[in-house]
Structures are given as structure tokens and as C-alpha cells.
Design a protein around this motif. Structure first.
Motif, PDB file in Angstrom:
ATOM      1  N   HIS A   1     -21.293 -49.235 -40.177  1.00 34.02           N
ATOM      2  CA  HIS A   1     -21.951 -49.769 -41.358  1.00 34.02           C
ATOM      3  C   HIS A   1     -20.938 -50.366 -42.304  1.00 34.02           C
TER       4      HIS A   1
ATOM      5  N   LYS B   1     -22.030 -45.259 -50.351  1.00 36.91           N
ATOM      6  CA  LYS B   1     -23.214 -44.582 -50.879  1.00 36.91           C
ATOM      7  C   LYS B   1     -23.413 -43.221 -50.200  1.00 36.91           C
ATOM      8  N   SER B   2     -23.170 -43.177 -48.913  1.00 35.78           N
ATOM      9  CA  SER B   2     -23.267 -41.900 -48.208  1.00 35.78           C
ATOM     10  C   SER B   2     -22.265 -40.903 -48.750  1.00 35.78           C
TER      11      SER B   2
ATOM     12  N   SER C   1     -29.127 -30.596 -42.236  1.00 35.80           N
ATOM     13  CA  SER C   1     -30.154 -31.616 -42.020  1.00 35.80           C
ATOM     14  C   SER C   1     -29.740 -32.967 -42.585  1.00 35.80           C
ATOM     15  N   ILE C   2     -28.463 -33.156 -42.867  1.00 35.12           N
ATOM     16  CA  ILE C   2     -28.051 -34.448 -43.423  1.00 35.12           C
ATOM     17  C   ILE C   2     -27.971 -35.489 -42.314  1.00 35.12           C
ATOM     18  N   PRO C   3     -28.116 -36.780 -42.666  1.00 28.99           N
ATOM     19  CA  PRO C   3     -28.098 -37.835 -41.656  1.00 28.99           C
ATOM     20  C   PRO C   3     -26.740 -37.932 -40.940  1.00 28.99           C
ATOM     21  N   ALA C   4     -26.755 -38.621 -39.785  1.00 24.64           N
ATOM     22  CA  ALA C   4     -25.574 -38.665 -38.921  1.00 24.64           C
ATOM     23  C   ALA C   4     -24.355 -39.267 -39.620  1.00 24.64           C
ATOM     24  N   LEU C   5     -24.576 -40.321 -40.395  1.00 25.28           N
ATOM     25  CA  LEU C   5     -23.443 -40.978 -41.048  1.00 25.28           C
ATOM     26  C   LEU C   5     -22.691 -40.001 -41.947  1.00 25.28           C
ATOM     27  N   GLN C   6     -23.438 -39.205 -42.696  1.00 25.09           N
ATOM     28  CA  GLN C   6     -22.795 -38.244 -43.592  1.00 25.09           C
ATOM     29  C   GLN C   6     -22.047 -37.176 -42.803  1.00 25.09           C
TER      30      GLN C   6
ATOM     31  N   LEU D   1     -23.150 -46.576 -35.021  1.00 26.09           N
ATOM     32  CA  LEU D   1     -23.166 -46.077 -36.393  1.00 26.09           C
ATOM     33  C   LEU D   1     -22.150 -46.824 -37.249  1.00 26.09           C
TER      34      LEU D   1
ATOM     35  N   LEU E   1     -23.986 -33.414 -53.320  1.00 32.45           N
ATOM     36  CA  LEU E   1     -24.216 -32.085 -52.759  1.00 32.45           C
ATOM     37  C   LEU E   1     -23.027 -31.174 -53.011  1.00 32.45           C
TER      38      LEU E   1
ATOM     39  N   ILE F   1     -22.255 -49.219 -47.857  1.00 29.92           N
ATOM     40  CA  ILE F   1     -23.225 -48.226 -47.381  1.00 29.92           C
ATOM     41  C   ILE F   1     -22.526 -46.900 -47.117  1.00 29.92           C
TER      42      ILE F   1
END
Lengths: 419, 430
Positions: free
Chosen positions: B358, B365-366, B312-317, B356, B373, B362
Motif C-alpha cells: 500500500h 494511517k494504519s 482482531s486487527i487487520p493484516a496490514l497492522q 499487501l 490502541l 495508507i
């Protein structure tokens, strides 16, 4: 933080409440709650334990087992807030696990439930202590349940499957709809629900690919709402014109992405771009220190073999080397700074400063003050008697900003940019 | 159907029965009758005939060793002529981390604190001997109270300095100075090898094994025993109705899941833990819902916590994860730093022209939240002062990422496509 009601976490909360036996029954020995940061772990546990007898510990406080033991015992025994210094005698110190069990069983009545929460449990890598708390119910024969909150799965904490395994509850990241629900709870007064909802949806659509951290998004939504709502004060009709509103808020949200999301509060005011930010953070350095720093940067990121090419005034003869060899060279900007000896630093320094040479003592004191400011660091020397070696620790943006103030063309002197 | 006692009572009863505070040992009595009898005999001989002995109970974690000992002690208590003639000392390797605090606790559990008082002893052995002497009673001080020593997590005691406690316990037991029984509970099969030579030679070398190797019928029956109701606590009618319901409806429905669970993990504790959710969610009509148990078991089997976290992690990650995989394929498993990762990420941005894109900080940070995690972890200490250049290892494989990408619902289409083509790229050999 957020309060009631809970959005998108009903299922997990129900799991948690059943395991804790909140309605009736004895709680399970230990529960392990995990999920990405900002997925509502702490909030869920707080929600489940509201009004119940519980002790909340953050594992960052547990430097040694004694800290955990004493604080649990004290929060059981001393209910009132201590104000005077004399009250310190009321506190008990508890050094070993056997003392802890003894005092704990004396203090807690046999029919009373107690929940002990360990926040940031991934810091609790001391396996003996972990086993101890995982089995506390069995060891103390009291109705106690330990709840662990962490970002990593339990399997990361233990290397073997032959271990006491807690009940796990996982909180997934918020989905977009759930985030929407969470953000709407922080609605500002005086605006209609639809208006705020469309705003929240804009924010989420902007950030959905970068983060789903509810904490971050709530903060961003809160701080930027006034900009969103600003045009409505001038012209009430605009409330229904979503395109205009979007045009208005877009630069703010972009800026929020670059600044607030990164917790850079200084650059919050005004639409500052990245380069300005870098300039702001520069410490005002003496003239020669700036050159020393630039020299250190060049020494760190250029291989020593290229010094001749950049810093010796010469004819262009050597330039005709075959480019095939150069391509194999590593890119220093990707691999990080290299250590360099002091002599090389000074040689480069003298080469790039145009004015006549300064006395060496002043220079070396400036080098040590740069070390003090952590702009360069002393690399570990192989031999204490040998010449000291340094490493530059500022990044490219920083050094270009410094170079601009002394009008030095730094990019032209970097190997990685002149391949 | 079981109308006469309330739902709360039933839940209270079963949560207690399935908790470590439970007094109930019917499952152990059924599964290990000989082992239990053996242990009871040892205790009984110690108490009645003043016969000292030592023994190790072995079995994997969660196989019911503690419950077994508790059951044996309970049986001993029911025996005639034993009451008041013995005292039990329970020590745990996790709690009693050194011999000094163990001795203190022995004193407390033998209720000899007043006798010892302010006395100072020269050695551990002297102190221990004094404690045992204090238990002697009668005119000629011949008759002594027996003491039963239970050492849980026995292997931890072998790490104590020169194994003083174990030496003294075994020495007293072997030389019959005082009637004591020493029972160690351990999960390591090589525990005896951990003992020092002088300690080992004093140990009686008696072993009891709890293997937890049940065939599926026994396992199913055990579940039935755990879920059945005792007639002591509830009225006969209630208990009979409940037990009939368990045997006729619940157990047959649970059978498949039980067999499945037995194949993965056959320890009793796993069984008990998996029953928790079902028992706690007892319906208002006082009927257990076997489907809840099936759900728990399926979660237990088909559940990779790491995968669940990253689904469920965001797309960038997600993109960064794939970039890391590419890096490790290119550099043959060598660790990488953030700058290299960023370069790889920029290649993705250029090749897909995705939205996507960035700025560096940013992306950084990802990357840091991925490190939180523990999907990537820094190598060694903080030798490099700049975070961007710190080397990291990745902690996952390609299959894991493709699985996570498949489960991830909020990936944009172009990103999902890029991930699947990159991962199936034969040339890269991921």
C-alpha cells in the motif's frame, strides 16, 4: 449513523445489559467498554441506554474536574434546552467533589437509576477523578452506574493492580461477515438485495486487510455505490455480470482507498493521482521564497560536509572517495530534518540561484514569512544571542513539486539519492 | 422450584446484596468476628462511656473495610442506650480533597449548619472546637453527644496541607476534650509513616488488619453466604428451598472455579464482582447457573486485554507490528520513527511480493490507529513538528505478537507465514 438492528454485537450487548441491570436489579458500579475505533462501542452503549435516564459526557470536555461535575448536575436539573441568556441562572456551578456529592444526592431520588457515560475515557488520566467516578455508586449511595468507553484496555489507564477495577466489556473488531451485515443495512433503494450484497462484498474484500472500521467502510460503500450501479442504468443485463461490474468499480475503489479513506475530500473529484494532489496543496510562493525553501530543504537533509561537493563549482577530483565510509552515514530521509544555521541557508540559496544576489533584508523577511507559513520552523536555540537555527518541515513530494516549478533538479543535490 | 416469589424479586434482592449499597454484612460477620467485635467495642465505649479513641483499619483494596465499619455501626445502633447519643461523620479522601471542604461537610453531617450560621473563625482548630462544643448539652454542658469519624481512603488525608484535619481529630481524641472516635480506613501498610510527627504522636496506634487470607474452604463458604437468601425478605419456605439448592447443587459445582479465583485474587470485592454475571442471569426456573461463574472466572484468569484487542486487527497492522519488532531488534530497543518503519515495511513487501502493498499514507494511517490502541507511543513532547519523524516506543514483546497472530483469523496465509518465519528468525534475535 446506523440504526437497528444490531449486527454481530448481540453477545456483547447482552453482557452490557445484564451488567447494567436494565431488566431488573441494581446496576454494577462501573462498566468499561473498550475496543478498536469503529467496532461499535458508542453504538452498543447508545443501544443499551435508549429511553433510559442517562448523561453523556465526552472526556475531551473534562478539562478539569469542575467541568464534569457541573455538566452532570446541570443535565440532571435542567431538562429543557436553554435558549435565552437569562436562563443561565438556572445552571449550577459545582467546584469540588464534596459539593458534587452533596448536590447529586439531593437531586437524584434514591430509587431512581442513572447512567453516566464517559466517552473517550482514555483521556481521563486524572486518577483521582477516575477513582471518584468508578466508585460513584458507593460514594453517593444512589443507583448510579458509570460507563466508560475507550479504545485502550483499562490496564493502560492505571499503573497498579491495587485499584478499583470496573467490569470490562470488550468489543472485538467486526469480522468480515459481520461487516457485511452492517453495510447491508445502509442499502440504497431500488436495487435487489443480492446486487447490493455482492457490491458490499467487493468493498470488504478490497479493504479487509487495511481496515475493519465500520464507520469508514459505511462511508466508502455509500459514496461509491452510484459508480457501481451506473452501468446498470445503461444496460440492465449487466446486473448479473459480476466481472464487468468489478472491472468498472475497481478504479473507483482504489481511488477511494487513496482519498476517501484518508479523508482527503478535495481530491475526490476525478481520478487524481498522488503527485497532482501534492501540487494542489502548494501555497503560491514568491520566486525567491521557492529557492529559499529548496535551500532549507537541502540544508536540512544534507550533512554540512557535503555542501562543498554539491554547491561549489569545481572539478571532479574529490569524487573518487572510497564508498566504504559513506555507507555508514545515516540516511537523513529516514531520521528526519536536521537544524541548520541561517548563514548556511543563505549560502546554499546564493549557490542555487543563478541570477545576481538580492539585498539581504528582503531575503530575511522572506525567511520569516516561510516560518510564519510553518514551511520551516525555528529550532530551539541553545543560546538566545547565537545565530538562529531552522528546520525544514515539508516533505519530499512537496519539495519536488516546488522544484519543478522553478526547474531546479533537487534530487541531484540530495546526498541520500547520490550515495 | 422457588415458585412463590418472582424472578425479578430475587434478582433485585441479590443485586442489592452484592452492590455497595448493600446493608448485609453476613460475610464479614462470619469471616472477621473478632475484628468486628473490636470495632464495635470501640464505638460502644465512645458512645456510652464518652471514651475517645483513634484506630486504623488496614487491608488491601476490596477486602471489606467499608462493609466492616458499616456492620459495626449497624450493631451499635441495635445496642440499648445508644440511639440518639451519637452522630456519624463519614469522610472520604477521594471526595474531600482539602480540609476546608471536609470541615464544611463535617458541619453538615453533624447538622450544625444553623448553629454555625454566618460565624467567622480565625483558624481551623477554633472552628472545629466550636463544632464539638455545640454538641454538648445538659445543664452544666458536661454531657456531650459522641461523634464517630470514619475516614475512608485515609492515606489521602495525609496529603492535605500540614495535616490540619488529622491533627485536630487526633488531638481532641487524645486529650479527651470531647468524646470522639476516629477510624481511618487505609490500604497502604506504611500509612502511619505518612503522618507528621506531631500527628503521629497523638494517634493511639491501634490497628485492625483485614488480610483476606482465607483457605479455600472458608472462601467457598463465603461464596455460599453471599449467595444465600435472608429469611427476613422472603418467606421461610422460599428461602430454605433456595439455600438448600445453593448448598447442594450450586456451590459444589462452583468449587473448582472458586479455588482457582482464590489463588489469583483473594479479595472479597473480586469474589463479589465475579458473582454478578451469574446472579443477573438467573434462569426463568429460578436456578443459578454455575457454568456462568466458571466462564467469568476463566475470563478473569486467561484474559490479556491487550492481546484480545490486537487479535482482531487487520493484516496490514499486524505486519506493522512485526516490522516494529524487527526495528527494535535491529536498533537494540532504541525508539523508531515512521520513516524507518516504512522502510522496514517495504522490505517486507519486496521479500514476500505480497498483495499487501500500500502507499505510504495508507500505511501511515494504519500506524496511527496502532498508536490509538497504544501499542506504540510517542517519546516525549512534540519537539519534532513532523509526525513522520516523531520517535516512538513500542509497548509489546515478540511473544505477544506471535500469540496475537495465532489468534487472528483474518490473516492471509502468506502474511501469517512471513510473521511466523520472521519471529522465529534466530539471527535477528527477536
Amino acid at each position: 449513523m446506523l440504526l437497528e438492528p444490531l449486527v454481530g454485537r448481540q453477545e456483547q450487548l447482552e453482557d452490557l445489559e445484564t451488567l447494567l441491570g436494565l431488566e431488573c436489579g441494581i446496576p454494577v458500579q462501573s462498566v468499561y467498554v473498550y475496543g478498536d475505533s469503529g467496532s461499535g462501542k458508542t453504538f452498543c452503549v447508545k443501544h443499551a441506554l435508549r429511553g433510559l435516564n442517562h448523561v453523556w459526557l465526552n472526556c475531551i470536555e473534562i478539562l478539569m474536574p469542575r467541568c464534569a461535575f457541573s455538566s452532570i448536575i446541570n443535565s440532571l436539573k435542567v431538562s429543557e434546552v436553554l435558549e435565552k441568556l437569562e436562563d443561565i441562572t438556572k445552571l449550577t456551578s459545582c467546584d469540588t467533589s464534596s459539593d458534587f456529592i452533596r448536590i447529586f444526592t439531593q437531586t437524584l431520588p434514591i430509587d431512581e437509576k442513572l447512567f453516566i457515560v464517559f466517552d473517550d475515557a482514555h483521556r481521563l488520566r486524572d486518577l483521582d477523578l477516575l477513582t471518584f467516578f468508578l466508585r460513584l455508586q458507593e460514594l453517593s449511595k444512589r443507583q448510579v452506574c458509570c460507563i466508560f468507553i475507550s479504545t485502550v484496555p483499562f490496564s493502560h489507564l492505571v499503573s497498579t493492580t491495587d485499584f478499583f477495577w470496573p467490569h470490562e466489556v470488550h468489543l472485538p473488531n467486526y469480522s468480515q461477515e459481520e461487516l457485511c451485515g452492517v453495510l447491508i443495512q445502509a442499502k440504497a433503494h431500488g436495487y435487489s438485495d443480492e446486487f447490493y450484497e455482492s457490491y458490499v462484498k467487493l468493498v470488504i474484500s478490497m479493504f479487509k486487510n487495511v481496515t475493519t472500521n465500520a464507520k469508514e467502510l459505511v462511508h466508502i460503500a455509500k459514496t461509491n455505490f452510484e459508480y457501481y450501479a451506473a452501468p446498470c442504468k445503461l444496460d440492465p443485463d449487466i446486473q448479473s455480470n459480476s466481472l464487468k461490474l468489478w472491472k468498472n468499480i475497481e478504479p473507483y475503489l482504489k481511488n477511494a482507498m487513496d482519498t476517501v479513506y484518508l479523508r482527503d475530500t478535495d481530491a475526490r473529484c476525478g481520478n487524481s493521482d498522488g503527485s497532482k494532489m501534492a501540487v494542489k496543496q502548494i501555497i503560491e510562493l514568491p520566486f525567491y521564497s521557492k529557492f529559499l525553501l529548496i535551500a532549507a530543504y537541502l540544508a536540512s537533509y544534507n550533512p554540512a560536509s557535503t555542501d562543498k561537493k554539491f554547491f561549489v563549482k569545481r572539478s571532479n577530483r574529490e569524487k573518487r572517495k572510497s564508498s566504504a565510509i559513506r555507507k555508514q552515514k545515516p540516511n537523513y530521509h529516514l531520521l528526519g530534518p536536521r537544524p541548520f544555521p541561517l548563514n548556511r541557508l543563505l549560502a546554499i540559496f546564493h549557490a542555487i540561484v543563478d541570477s545576481p544576489v538580492e539585498p539581504r533584508t528582503v531575503l530575511s523577511s522572506q525567511v520569516s514569512s516561510l516560518v510564519h507559513h510553518k514551511l520551516i520552523t525555528q529550532a530551539a536555540a541553545r543560546d538566545p544571542l547565537s545565530e538562529p537555527r531552522y528546520k525544514c518541515c515539508v516533505d519530499f513530494d512537496y519539495i519536488t513539486a516546488i522544484a519543478k516549478t522553478v526547474k531546479f533538479p533537487v534530487v541531484e543535490h540530495l546526498e541520500d539519492f547520490n550515495m | 422450584m422457588v415458585a412463590s416469589s418472582s424472578r425479578v424479586d430475587i434478582i433485585e434482592y441479590f443485586t442489592r446484596k452484592l452492590s455497595p449499597l448493600s446493608e448485609d454484612a453476613s460475610a464479614i460477620e462470619r469471616l472477621y468476628p473478632e475484628v468486628l467485635e473490636n470495632l464495635r467495642g470501640l464505638f460502644l465505649r465512645c458512645v456510652l462511656n464518652s471514651e475517645s479513641n483513634s484506630m486504623l483499619v488496614m487491608g488491601p483494596r476490596g477486602s471489606g473495610k467499608s462493609v466492616l465499619v458499616r456492620a459495626a455501626l449497624k450493631l451499635l445502633d441495635k445496642e440499648s442506650g445508644t440511639r440518639g447519643n451519637y452522630s456519624v461523620v463519614e469522610l472520604d479522601g477521594v471526595v474531600h480533597t482539602d480540609d476546608r471542604c471536609a470541615l464544611k461537610d463535617i458541619t453538615r453531617q453533624l447538622q450544625l449548619e444553623n448553629v454555625v450560621g454566618e460565624r467567622v473563625f480565625g483558624s481551623f482548630a477554633e472552628n472545629f472546637q466550636f463544632l464539638l462544643d455545640s454538641l454538648k448539652s445538659g445543664v452544666d454542658r458536661k454531657k456531650s453527644k459522641s461523634s464517630l469519624f470514619i475516614l475512608d481512603n485515609f492515606e489521602k488525608f495525609t496529603q492535605h496541607k500540614s495535616q490540619t484535619l488529622l491533627y485536630n481529630l487526633f488531638d481532641v481524641a487524645q486529650s479527651q476534650q470531647a468524646p470522639i472516635a476516629v477510624v481511618g480506613l487505609c490500604s497502604r501498610l506504611d500509612t502511619v509513616e505518612l503522618l507528621e510527627k506531631r500527628v503521629k504522636s497523638r494517634f493511639a496506634h491501634r490497628f485492625l488488619q483485614l488480610s483476606n487470607n482465607f483457605d479455600s474452604d472458608t472462601y467457598v463458604e463465603t461464596a455460599g453466604i453471599l449467595l444465600s437468601m435472608d429469611t427476613d425478605r422472603f418467606s421461610k419456605k422460599t428461602a430454605n428451598e433456595w439455600n438448600a439448592d445453593i448448598a447442594e447443587r450450586v456451590i459444589p459445582q462452583m468449587k473448582n472455579a472458586l479455588v482457582q479465583l482464590n489463588e489469583i485474587d483473594n479479595t472479597l470485592r473480586t469474589l463479589v464482582d465475579s458473582l454478578q454475571q451469574m446472579v443477573r442471569r438467573l434462569g426463568p426456573d429460578h436456578r443459578l447457573e454455575p457454568s456462568i461463574f466458571a466462564k467469568t472466572v476463566s475470563r478473569f484468569t486467561a484474559y490479556d486485554p491487550k492481546l484480545v484487542v490486537s487479535s482482531s486487527i487487520p493484516a496490514l497492522q499486524m505486519v506493522l507490528l512485526v516490522c516494529m519488532l524487527r526495528l527494535s531488534a535491529i536498533y537494540d530497543g532504541e525508539p523508531f520513527n515512521f520513516e524507518l518503519l516504512y522502510k522496514e515495511y517495504m522490505r517486507f513487501v519486496r521479500s514476500t511480493k505480497s498483495s499487501l502493498s500500500h502507499p505510504k499514507n495508507i500505511v501511515f494511517k494504519s500506524f496511527e490507529s496502532l498508536c490509538n490502541l497504544e501499542l506504540a507511543q510517542p517519546v516525549g513532547g512534540s519537539l519534532v513538528s513532523q509526525k513522520r519523524y516523531r520517535l516512538h516506543h513500542l509497548h509489546f514483546c515478540a511473544q505477544f505478537v506471535s500469540e496475537a497472530a495465532r489468534n487472528n483469523a483474518n490473516l492471509p496465509t502468506d502474511v501469517a507465514q512471513w510473521i511466523s518465519t520472521t519471529l522465529s528468525d534466530k539471527a535477528l534475535g527477536i
